[in-house]
Design a protein around this motif. Sequence first.
Motif, short mmCIF file in Angstrom:
data_model
loop_
_atom_site.label_atom_id
_atom_site.label_comp_id
_atom_site.label_asym_id
_atom_site.label_seq_id
_atom_site.Cartn_x
_atom_site.Cartn_y
_atom_site.Cartn_z
N TYR A 109 2.16 -10.59 -4.33
CA TYR A 109 3.94 -10.22 -3.69
C TYR A 109 4.35 -9.68 -5.33
CZ TYR A 109 8.92 -10.79 -3.46
OH TYR A 109 10.18 -10.67 -3.57
N TYR A 167 5.84 -11.96 -8.24
CA TYR A 167 4.76 -13.35 -8.84
C TYR A 167 5.03 -13.25 -10.32
CZ TYR A 167 3.72 -14.36 -4.15
OH TYR A 167 3.55 -15.03 -2.10
N CYS A 213 -0.92 -15.20 -0.76
CA CYS A 213 0.59 -15.35 0.16
C CYS A 213 -0.27 -14.89 1.24
CB CYS A 213 0.61 -14.23 -0.14
SG CYS A 213 2.70 -13.33 0.47
N ASN A 267 1.41 -10.83 1.06
CA ASN A 267 2.46 -9.17 1.10
C ASN A 267 1.70 -8.78 -0.61
OD1 ASN A 267 4.70 -7.21 0.20
ND2 ASN A 267 6.05 -8.69 -0.47
N PRO A 268 1.78 -7.51 -0.26
CA PRO A 268 1.76 -6.10 -0.32
C PRO A 268 0.08 -5.64 1.61
CG PRO A 268 0.88 -5.99 -1.96
CD PRO A 268 0.52 -7.42 -1.32
N ASP A 310 2.58 -19.22 -0.44
CA ASP A 310 3.66 -18.81 0.44
C ASP A 310 3.27 -18.39 1.58
OD1 ASP A 310 5.71 -16.44 0.48
OD2 ASP A 310 5.40 -15.51 -1.14
N TYR A 356 3.29 -5.54 6.81
CA TYR A 356 3.28 -4.38 5.34
C TYR A 356 1.75 -3.77 5.25
CZ TYR A 356 6.92 -7.07 3.16
OH TYR A 356 8.03 -7.38 3.04
N PHE A 392 1.86 -4.18 -7.85
CA PHE A 392 1.89 -5.26 -7.06
C PHE A 392 0.21 -5.93 -7.52
CE2 PHE A 392 4.29 -3.28 -4.53
CZ PHE A 392 5.40 -3.84 -3.37
#
Length: 415
Positions: free
Chosen positions: A142, A145, A189, A193-194, A221, A341, A377
Amino acid sequence: MNHGFVVWFPHFCAKIVINMPSISQKGQLMPESPIRKLVPYAEEAKKKGVKVIHLNIGQPDIKTPQVALDAVKNNTLEVLAYSRTEGSETYREKLAAYYAKNDIHVSAKDIIVTTGGSEALAFTMSTVADNDDEIIIPEPFYANYNGFATAVGVKVVPVISHIDSNFALPPIEEFEKLITPRTKAILICNPGNPTGYLYTREEIKKLAEIVKKHDLFLIADEVYREFTYDGKEHYSILQEEGLENHAIVVDSVSKRYSMCGARIGCLVSKNETLTKTALKFAQARLSPPTYAQIASEAALETPQSYFDQVKEEYVGRRDLLIQELKKIEGVKIGVPQGAFYCIVELPIDDSDAFAQWLLEEFRLDNETVMVAPAAGFYASEGHGKNQIRIAYVLDKENLKKAVHILKEGLASYIG
Protein backbone atom coordinates in the motif's frame (compact mmCIF):
# COMPACT_ATOMS: atom_id res chain seq x y z
CA MET A 1 18.59 28.35 6.31
CA ASN A 2 16.43 30.51 4.07
CA HIS A 3 16.23 29.79 0.38
CA GLY A 4 15.28 32.27 -2.27
CA PHE A 5 14.42 32.59 -5.89
CA VAL A 6 15.48 35.17 -8.44
CA VAL A 7 13.08 37.48 -10.26
CA TRP A 8 14.49 39.23 -13.34
CA PHE A 9 13.27 42.61 -14.56
CA PRO A 10 14.74 42.69 -18.10
CA HIS A 11 13.73 46.29 -18.90
CA PHE A 12 15.83 47.51 -16.00
CA CYS A 13 18.60 44.90 -16.35
CA ALA A 14 18.17 44.14 -12.68
CA LYS A 15 17.33 41.23 -10.47
CA ILE A 16 15.78 40.94 -7.06
CA VAL A 17 16.40 37.94 -4.81
CA ILE A 18 13.27 37.08 -2.84
CA ASN A 19 13.94 35.07 0.28
CA MET A 20 11.55 32.51 1.68
CA PRO A 21 11.60 30.08 4.63
CA SER A 22 12.83 26.58 3.80
CA ILE A 23 10.62 23.50 3.70
CA SER A 24 11.55 20.54 5.90
CA GLN A 25 13.57 17.73 4.39
CA LYS A 26 10.87 15.39 5.65
CA GLY A 27 8.33 17.34 3.62
CA GLN A 28 10.51 17.22 0.54
CA LEU A 29 10.96 13.46 0.94
CA MET A 30 7.23 12.82 1.43
CA PRO A 31 6.16 10.81 -1.64
CA GLU A 32 3.21 11.76 -3.81
CA SER A 33 0.32 9.34 -3.85
CA PRO A 34 0.52 7.21 -7.02
CA ILE A 35 -3.26 6.89 -6.71
CA ARG A 36 -4.08 10.60 -6.46
CA LYS A 37 -1.25 12.40 -8.27
CA LEU A 38 -2.93 11.98 -11.66
CA VAL A 39 -6.19 13.55 -10.46
CA PRO A 40 -5.49 16.96 -12.12
CA TYR A 41 -5.21 15.25 -15.52
CA ALA A 42 -8.45 13.38 -14.93
CA GLU A 43 -10.21 16.59 -13.87
CA GLU A 44 -8.94 18.39 -16.97
CA ALA A 45 -10.25 15.58 -19.19
CA LYS A 46 -13.65 15.78 -17.50
CA LYS A 47 -13.80 19.54 -18.06
CA LYS A 48 -13.45 18.79 -21.77
CA GLY A 49 -16.46 16.48 -21.62
CA VAL A 50 -14.51 13.21 -21.56
CA LYS A 51 -15.91 10.39 -19.45
CA VAL A 52 -13.15 9.01 -17.20
CA ILE A 53 -13.68 5.48 -15.91
CA HIS A 54 -11.85 5.13 -12.60
CA LEU A 55 -9.81 1.96 -12.09
CA ASN A 56 -7.31 3.84 -9.92
CA ILE A 57 -8.81 4.06 -6.45
CA GLY A 58 -10.33 1.58 -4.00
CA GLN A 59 -13.61 3.42 -3.51
CA PRO A 60 -16.26 0.68 -3.64
CA ASP A 61 -19.54 1.35 -5.41
CA ILE A 62 -21.20 -1.07 -2.97
CA LYS A 63 -23.92 0.59 -0.89
CA THR A 64 -23.13 1.42 2.73
CA PRO A 65 -25.35 -0.61 5.11
CA GLN A 66 -28.53 1.37 5.72
CA VAL A 67 -28.33 0.68 9.44
CA ALA A 68 -25.13 2.78 9.62
CA LEU A 69 -26.61 5.69 7.67
CA ASP A 70 -29.80 5.62 9.75
CA ALA A 71 -27.84 5.67 13.01
CA VAL A 72 -26.48 9.11 12.08
CA LYS A 73 -29.63 10.38 10.41
CA ASN A 74 -31.89 9.50 13.33
CA ASN A 75 -29.52 10.46 16.12
CA THR A 76 -30.80 12.94 18.71
CA LEU A 77 -27.51 14.30 20.04
CA GLU A 78 -27.81 17.88 21.26
CA VAL A 79 -24.08 18.37 21.81
CA LEU A 80 -21.56 16.86 19.39
CA ALA A 81 -18.97 16.25 22.08
CA TYR A 82 -15.53 14.71 22.19
CA SER A 83 -15.49 10.95 22.61
CA ARG A 84 -12.96 9.10 24.73
CA THR A 85 -9.46 9.14 23.29
CA GLU A 86 -9.49 5.37 22.79
CA GLY A 87 -12.99 5.46 21.31
CA SER A 88 -16.35 4.94 22.95
CA GLU A 89 -16.54 2.01 25.34
CA THR A 90 -19.71 0.60 23.76
CA TYR A 91 -18.12 0.63 20.31
CA ARG A 92 -14.96 -1.09 21.53
CA GLU A 93 -16.98 -3.71 23.42
CA LYS A 94 -18.95 -4.45 20.25
CA LEU A 95 -15.75 -4.53 18.21
CA ALA A 96 -14.35 -7.14 20.60
CA ALA A 97 -17.53 -9.19 20.07
CA TYR A 98 -17.12 -8.84 16.30
CA TYR A 99 -13.55 -10.15 16.52
CA ALA A 100 -14.68 -13.06 18.70
CA LYS A 101 -17.03 -14.12 15.91
CA ASN A 102 -13.93 -14.29 13.72
CA ASP A 103 -12.06 -16.44 16.26
CA ILE A 104 -9.97 -13.45 17.38
CA HIS A 105 -10.20 -13.12 21.14
CA VAL A 106 -9.43 -9.63 22.42
CA SER A 107 -11.06 -7.29 24.91
CA ALA A 108 -12.13 -3.65 24.63
CA LYS A 109 -8.95 -2.55 26.44
CA ASP A 110 -6.89 -4.08 23.60
CA ILE A 111 -8.50 -1.71 21.08
CA ILE A 112 -7.80 1.94 20.29
CA VAL A 113 -10.26 3.53 17.85
CA THR A 114 -8.49 5.75 15.32
CA THR A 115 -9.29 8.19 12.56
CA GLY A 116 -9.11 5.61 9.80
CA GLY A 117 -6.67 2.75 9.47
CA SER A 118 -4.16 5.39 8.38
CA GLU A 119 -3.94 6.88 11.85
CA ALA A 120 -3.66 3.41 13.36
CA LEU A 121 -0.65 2.74 11.15
CA ALA A 122 0.94 6.09 12.01
CA PHE A 123 0.43 5.47 15.75
CA THR A 124 1.86 1.98 15.38
CA MET A 125 4.99 3.12 13.56
CA SER A 126 5.55 5.91 16.09
CA THR A 127 5.09 3.48 18.97
CA VAL A 128 7.43 0.73 17.80
CA ALA A 129 10.20 2.69 16.07
CA ASP A 130 12.43 5.74 16.56
CA ASN A 131 14.00 7.95 13.92
CA ASP A 132 15.97 5.90 11.38
CA ASP A 133 14.71 2.58 12.76
CA GLU A 134 13.60 0.06 10.14
CA ILE A 135 10.42 -1.80 9.25
CA ILE A 136 10.57 -4.62 6.71
CA ILE A 137 7.63 -4.73 4.28
CA PRO A 138 7.02 -7.17 1.40
CA GLU A 139 6.54 -5.14 -1.76
CA PRO A 140 4.54 -4.11 -3.66
CA PHE A 141 2.65 -2.62 -0.72
CA TYR A 142 0.00 0.00 0.00
CA ALA A 143 1.64 3.18 -1.24
CA ASN A 144 0.86 5.24 1.85
CA TYR A 145 3.12 3.01 3.97
CA ASN A 146 5.94 5.02 2.41
CA GLY A 147 4.21 8.25 3.42
CA PHE A 148 3.49 7.16 7.00
CA ALA A 149 7.10 6.01 7.43
CA THR A 150 8.49 9.25 6.06
CA ALA A 151 6.22 11.30 8.33
CA VAL A 152 7.47 9.56 11.49
CA GLY A 153 11.10 9.21 10.41
CA VAL A 154 11.11 5.44 9.92
CA LYS A 155 12.98 3.67 7.13
CA VAL A 156 11.06 1.18 4.98
CA VAL A 157 13.17 -1.84 4.07
CA PRO A 158 11.49 -3.69 1.20
CA VAL A 159 11.64 -7.40 0.50
CA ILE A 160 10.35 -8.01 -2.98
CA SER A 161 7.61 -10.44 -3.94
CA HIS A 162 7.10 -11.32 -7.58
CA ILE A 163 4.20 -11.47 -10.00
CA ASP A 164 5.53 -14.83 -11.27
CA SER A 165 4.74 -16.36 -7.85
CA ASN A 166 1.51 -14.37 -7.62
CA PHE A 167 3.15 -12.21 -4.91
CA ALA A 168 3.48 -15.00 -2.36
CA LEU A 169 5.49 -14.40 0.81
CA PRO A 170 9.19 -14.12 -0.07
CA PRO A 171 11.43 -16.83 1.45
CA ILE A 172 12.11 -16.27 5.15
CA GLU A 173 15.83 -16.26 4.30
CA GLU A 174 15.23 -13.01 2.39
CA PHE A 175 13.77 -11.43 5.54
CA GLU A 176 16.66 -12.65 7.69
CA LYS A 177 19.20 -11.05 5.35
CA LEU A 178 17.58 -7.66 5.97
CA ILE A 179 17.32 -7.77 9.76
CA THR A 180 19.70 -5.38 11.51
CA PRO A 181 19.92 -3.95 15.04
CA ARG A 182 17.63 -1.14 13.80
CA THR A 183 14.89 -3.50 12.61
CA LYS A 184 11.79 -3.12 14.76
CA ALA A 185 8.97 -4.80 12.87
CA ILE A 186 7.67 -6.64 9.83
CA LEU A 187 4.53 -5.19 8.24
CA ILE A 188 2.16 -7.09 5.96
CA CYS A 189 -1.21 -6.34 4.38
CA ASN A 190 -3.49 -9.37 4.42
CA PRO A 191 -5.30 -9.68 2.04
CA GLY A 192 -2.99 -7.41 0.14
CA ASN A 193 -3.36 -4.01 -1.40
CA PRO A 194 -2.27 -3.71 -4.24
CA THR A 195 -1.88 -7.41 -5.08
CA GLY A 196 -4.96 -9.11 -3.64
CA TYR A 197 -2.67 -11.81 -2.25
CA LEU A 198 -3.97 -13.76 0.77
CA TYR A 199 -1.30 -15.08 3.13
CA THR A 200 -1.75 -18.69 4.12
CA ARG A 201 -1.77 -19.96 7.70
CA GLU A 202 1.64 -21.53 7.03
CA GLU A 203 3.07 -18.20 5.85
CA ILE A 204 1.75 -16.43 8.96
CA LYS A 205 3.37 -19.11 11.12
CA LYS A 206 6.70 -18.56 9.33
CA LEU A 207 6.47 -14.84 10.04
CA ALA A 208 5.54 -15.57 13.66
CA GLU A 209 8.70 -17.65 14.09
CA ILE A 210 10.99 -15.00 12.67
CA VAL A 211 9.56 -12.14 14.78
CA LYS A 212 9.83 -14.26 17.93
CA LYS A 213 13.36 -15.31 17.04
CA HIS A 214 14.51 -11.70 16.52
CA ASP A 215 12.18 -10.07 19.08
CA LEU A 216 10.33 -7.95 16.53
CA PHE A 217 6.75 -6.74 16.17
CA LEU A 218 4.52 -8.24 13.47
CA ILE A 219 2.08 -5.66 12.14
CA ALA A 220 -0.81 -6.80 9.94
CA ASP A 221 -3.09 -4.47 8.02
CA GLU A 222 -6.25 -6.59 7.91
CA VAL A 223 -8.82 -4.16 6.57
CA TYR A 224 -9.91 -6.52 3.76
CA ARG A 225 -10.50 -9.50 6.09
CA GLU A 226 -14.05 -10.15 4.84
CA PHE A 227 -13.07 -10.33 1.19
CA THR A 228 -11.40 -13.70 0.53
CA TYR A 229 -12.18 -15.91 -2.44
CA ASP A 230 -12.10 -19.44 -3.81
CA GLY A 231 -12.98 -21.03 -0.48
CA LYS A 232 -9.90 -19.58 1.23
CA GLU A 233 -10.17 -18.23 4.79
CA HIS A 234 -8.39 -15.33 6.39
CA TYR A 235 -5.98 -16.20 9.21
CA SER A 236 -5.24 -13.28 11.52
CA ILE A 237 -1.93 -12.82 13.29
CA LEU A 238 -4.02 -12.41 16.47
CA GLN A 239 -5.09 -16.04 16.10
CA GLU A 240 -1.49 -17.26 16.27
CA GLU A 241 -0.55 -18.48 19.75
CA GLY A 242 2.61 -17.08 21.29
CA LEU A 243 2.40 -13.74 19.46
CA GLU A 244 0.63 -11.85 22.24
CA ASN A 245 3.54 -9.43 22.73
CA HIS A 246 4.42 -9.20 19.05
CA ALA A 247 1.15 -8.91 17.10
CA ILE A 248 -0.43 -5.58 16.14
CA VAL A 249 -3.48 -5.48 13.87
CA VAL A 250 -4.58 -2.39 11.96
CA ASP A 251 -8.23 -2.40 10.92
CA SER A 252 -10.86 -0.12 9.39
CA VAL A 253 -14.55 0.11 8.52
CA SER A 254 -13.75 1.79 5.18
CA LYS A 255 -13.81 -1.21 2.86
CA ARG A 256 -15.68 -3.71 5.06
CA TYR A 257 -18.88 -1.63 5.06
CA SER A 258 -18.12 0.64 2.08
CA MET A 259 -17.71 3.53 4.54
CA CYS A 260 -14.48 5.14 3.31
CA GLY A 261 -15.69 8.60 4.29
CA ALA A 262 -16.33 7.64 7.90
CA ARG A 263 -12.57 7.59 8.63
CA ILE A 264 -12.84 5.12 11.48
CA GLY A 265 -10.23 2.45 12.09
CA CYS A 266 -8.56 0.82 15.04
CA LEU A 267 -5.33 -0.54 16.42
CA VAL A 268 -5.60 -3.92 18.17
CA SER A 269 -2.93 -5.59 20.29
CA LYS A 270 -2.72 -7.72 23.43
CA ASN A 271 0.59 -6.07 24.30
CA GLU A 272 -0.46 -3.79 27.16
CA THR A 273 2.70 -1.68 27.08
CA LEU A 274 2.25 -1.07 23.37
CA THR A 275 -1.41 -0.02 23.64
CA LYS A 276 -0.66 2.29 26.58
CA THR A 277 2.10 3.94 24.57
CA ALA A 278 -0.02 4.24 21.42
CA LEU A 279 -2.74 5.82 23.55
CA LYS A 280 -0.40 8.72 24.32
CA PHE A 281 -0.15 9.48 20.60
CA ALA A 282 -3.94 9.21 20.41
CA GLN A 283 -4.35 11.66 23.29
CA ALA A 284 -2.35 14.23 21.33
CA ARG A 285 -5.09 14.28 18.70
CA LEU A 286 -7.85 14.21 21.36
CA SER A 287 -10.42 11.76 19.99
CA PRO A 288 -11.83 10.02 16.91
CA PRO A 289 -14.95 11.59 15.31
CA THR A 290 -18.18 11.04 17.25
CA TYR A 291 -20.75 10.71 14.45
CA ALA A 292 -18.49 8.35 12.54
CA GLN A 293 -18.22 6.11 15.60
CA ILE A 294 -22.00 6.07 15.89
CA ALA A 295 -22.25 4.93 12.26
CA SER A 296 -19.47 2.37 12.72
CA GLU A 297 -21.04 0.92 15.86
CA ALA A 298 -24.35 0.52 14.05
CA ALA A 299 -22.58 -1.07 11.07
CA LEU A 300 -21.57 -3.97 13.32
CA GLU A 301 -25.22 -5.04 13.15
CA THR A 302 -24.86 -5.67 9.41
CA PRO A 303 -26.03 -9.24 8.66
CA GLN A 304 -23.73 -11.86 7.18
CA SER A 305 -25.91 -11.90 4.06
CA TYR A 306 -24.51 -8.44 3.18
CA PHE A 307 -20.95 -9.78 3.11
CA ASP A 308 -21.99 -12.92 1.24
CA GLN A 309 -23.55 -10.80 -1.50
CA VAL A 310 -20.60 -8.40 -1.63
CA LYS A 311 -18.11 -11.24 -1.82
CA GLU A 312 -20.08 -12.90 -4.61
CA GLU A 313 -20.11 -9.60 -6.51
CA TYR A 314 -16.35 -9.12 -6.15
CA VAL A 315 -15.62 -12.70 -7.24
CA GLY A 316 -17.70 -12.11 -10.36
CA ARG A 317 -15.88 -8.85 -11.07
CA ARG A 318 -12.49 -10.42 -10.49
CA ASP A 319 -13.24 -13.32 -12.82
CA LEU A 320 -14.50 -10.96 -15.53
CA LEU A 321 -11.46 -8.71 -15.13
CA ILE A 322 -9.00 -11.60 -15.45
CA GLN A 323 -10.92 -13.00 -18.42
CA GLU A 324 -10.83 -9.67 -20.26
CA LEU A 325 -7.22 -8.85 -19.37
CA LYS A 326 -6.10 -12.20 -20.77
CA LYS A 327 -7.33 -11.00 -24.17
CA ILE A 328 -4.63 -8.32 -24.21
CA GLU A 329 -1.42 -9.51 -25.79
CA GLY A 330 1.72 -9.21 -23.70
CA VAL A 331 0.15 -8.65 -20.27
CA LYS A 332 0.92 -10.60 -17.11
CA ILE A 333 -1.65 -10.75 -14.32
CA GLY A 334 -1.43 -11.38 -10.60
CA VAL A 335 -4.61 -13.26 -9.72
CA PRO A 336 -6.18 -11.81 -6.54
CA GLN A 337 -7.31 -14.16 -3.76
CA GLY A 338 -8.80 -11.38 -1.67
CA ALA A 339 -9.47 -7.61 -1.44
CA PHE A 340 -10.40 -6.00 -4.79
CA TYR A 341 -7.13 -5.10 -6.46
CA CYS A 342 -5.06 -6.59 -9.23
CA ILE A 343 -1.50 -5.90 -10.38
CA VAL A 344 -1.10 -6.06 -14.15
CA GLU A 345 2.23 -6.03 -15.97
CA LEU A 346 2.10 -4.28 -19.36
CA PRO A 347 4.43 -4.42 -22.38
CA ILE A 348 5.60 -0.83 -21.78
CA ASP A 349 8.56 0.85 -20.07
CA ASP A 350 6.85 3.55 -18.01
CA SER A 351 3.35 3.12 -16.61
CA ASP A 352 3.38 6.65 -15.15
CA ALA A 353 3.78 8.11 -18.62
CA PHE A 354 1.20 5.70 -20.03
CA ALA A 355 -1.38 6.52 -17.33
CA GLN A 356 -0.94 10.25 -17.93
CA TRP A 357 -1.16 9.75 -21.72
CA LEU A 358 -4.45 7.88 -21.31
CA LEU A 359 -5.92 10.89 -19.53
CA GLU A 360 -4.41 13.60 -21.70
CA GLU A 361 -4.50 12.16 -25.20
CA PHE A 362 -6.39 8.87 -25.60
CA ARG A 363 -10.12 8.75 -26.25
CA LEU A 364 -12.40 5.92 -27.35
CA ASP A 365 -15.91 7.19 -28.04
CA ASN A 366 -14.94 10.17 -25.87
CA GLU A 367 -14.08 7.90 -22.93
CA THR A 368 -10.81 6.95 -21.27
CA VAL A 369 -9.60 5.15 -18.14
CA MET A 370 -7.62 6.16 -15.11
CA VAL A 371 -5.25 3.58 -13.62
CA ALA A 372 -2.73 3.66 -10.77
CA PRO A 373 0.91 3.28 -11.89
CA ALA A 374 2.46 0.58 -9.72
CA ALA A 375 5.95 2.04 -9.19
CA GLY A 376 4.54 4.01 -6.26
CA PHE A 377 3.65 0.74 -4.53
CA TYR A 378 7.34 -0.23 -4.37
CA ALA A 379 10.17 1.17 -2.27
CA SER A 380 12.87 -0.42 -4.46
CA GLU A 381 13.97 1.97 -7.16
CA GLY A 382 12.98 0.91 -10.65
CA HIS A 383 10.50 -1.80 -9.68
CA GLY A 384 6.92 -1.74 -10.92
CA LYS A 385 7.68 0.68 -13.77
CA ASN A 386 5.81 -1.51 -16.24
CA GLN A 387 2.93 -2.39 -13.90
CA ILE A 388 -0.39 -0.83 -12.97
CA ARG A 389 -2.87 -1.50 -10.19
CA ILE A 390 -6.52 -1.95 -11.09
CA ALA A 391 -9.23 -1.61 -8.46
CA TYR A 392 -12.24 -3.65 -9.57
CA VAL A 393 -14.79 -1.55 -7.74
CA LEU A 394 -17.00 -0.97 -10.80
CA ASP A 395 -20.00 -2.95 -11.97
CA LYS A 396 -19.26 -5.61 -14.56
CA GLU A 397 -20.51 -3.59 -17.54
CA ASN A 398 -18.23 -0.65 -16.79
CA LEU A 399 -15.38 -2.95 -15.86
CA LYS A 400 -15.57 -4.75 -19.19
CA LYS A 401 -15.75 -1.44 -21.05
CA ALA A 402 -12.77 -0.10 -19.10
CA VAL A 403 -10.57 -3.07 -19.97
CA HIS A 404 -11.56 -2.71 -23.63
CA ILE A 405 -10.51 0.96 -23.55
CA LEU A 406 -7.27 -0.06 -21.83
CA LYS A 407 -6.64 -2.66 -24.53
CA GLU A 408 -7.22 -0.18 -27.36
CA GLY A 409 -5.21 2.50 -25.59
CA LEU A 410 -2.29 0.16 -25.10
CA ALA A 411 -2.33 -0.83 -28.77
CA SER A 412 -2.35 2.82 -29.80
CA TYR A 413 0.39 3.74 -27.30
CA ILE A 414 2.71 0.96 -28.42
CA GLY A 415 1.91 1.90 -31.99
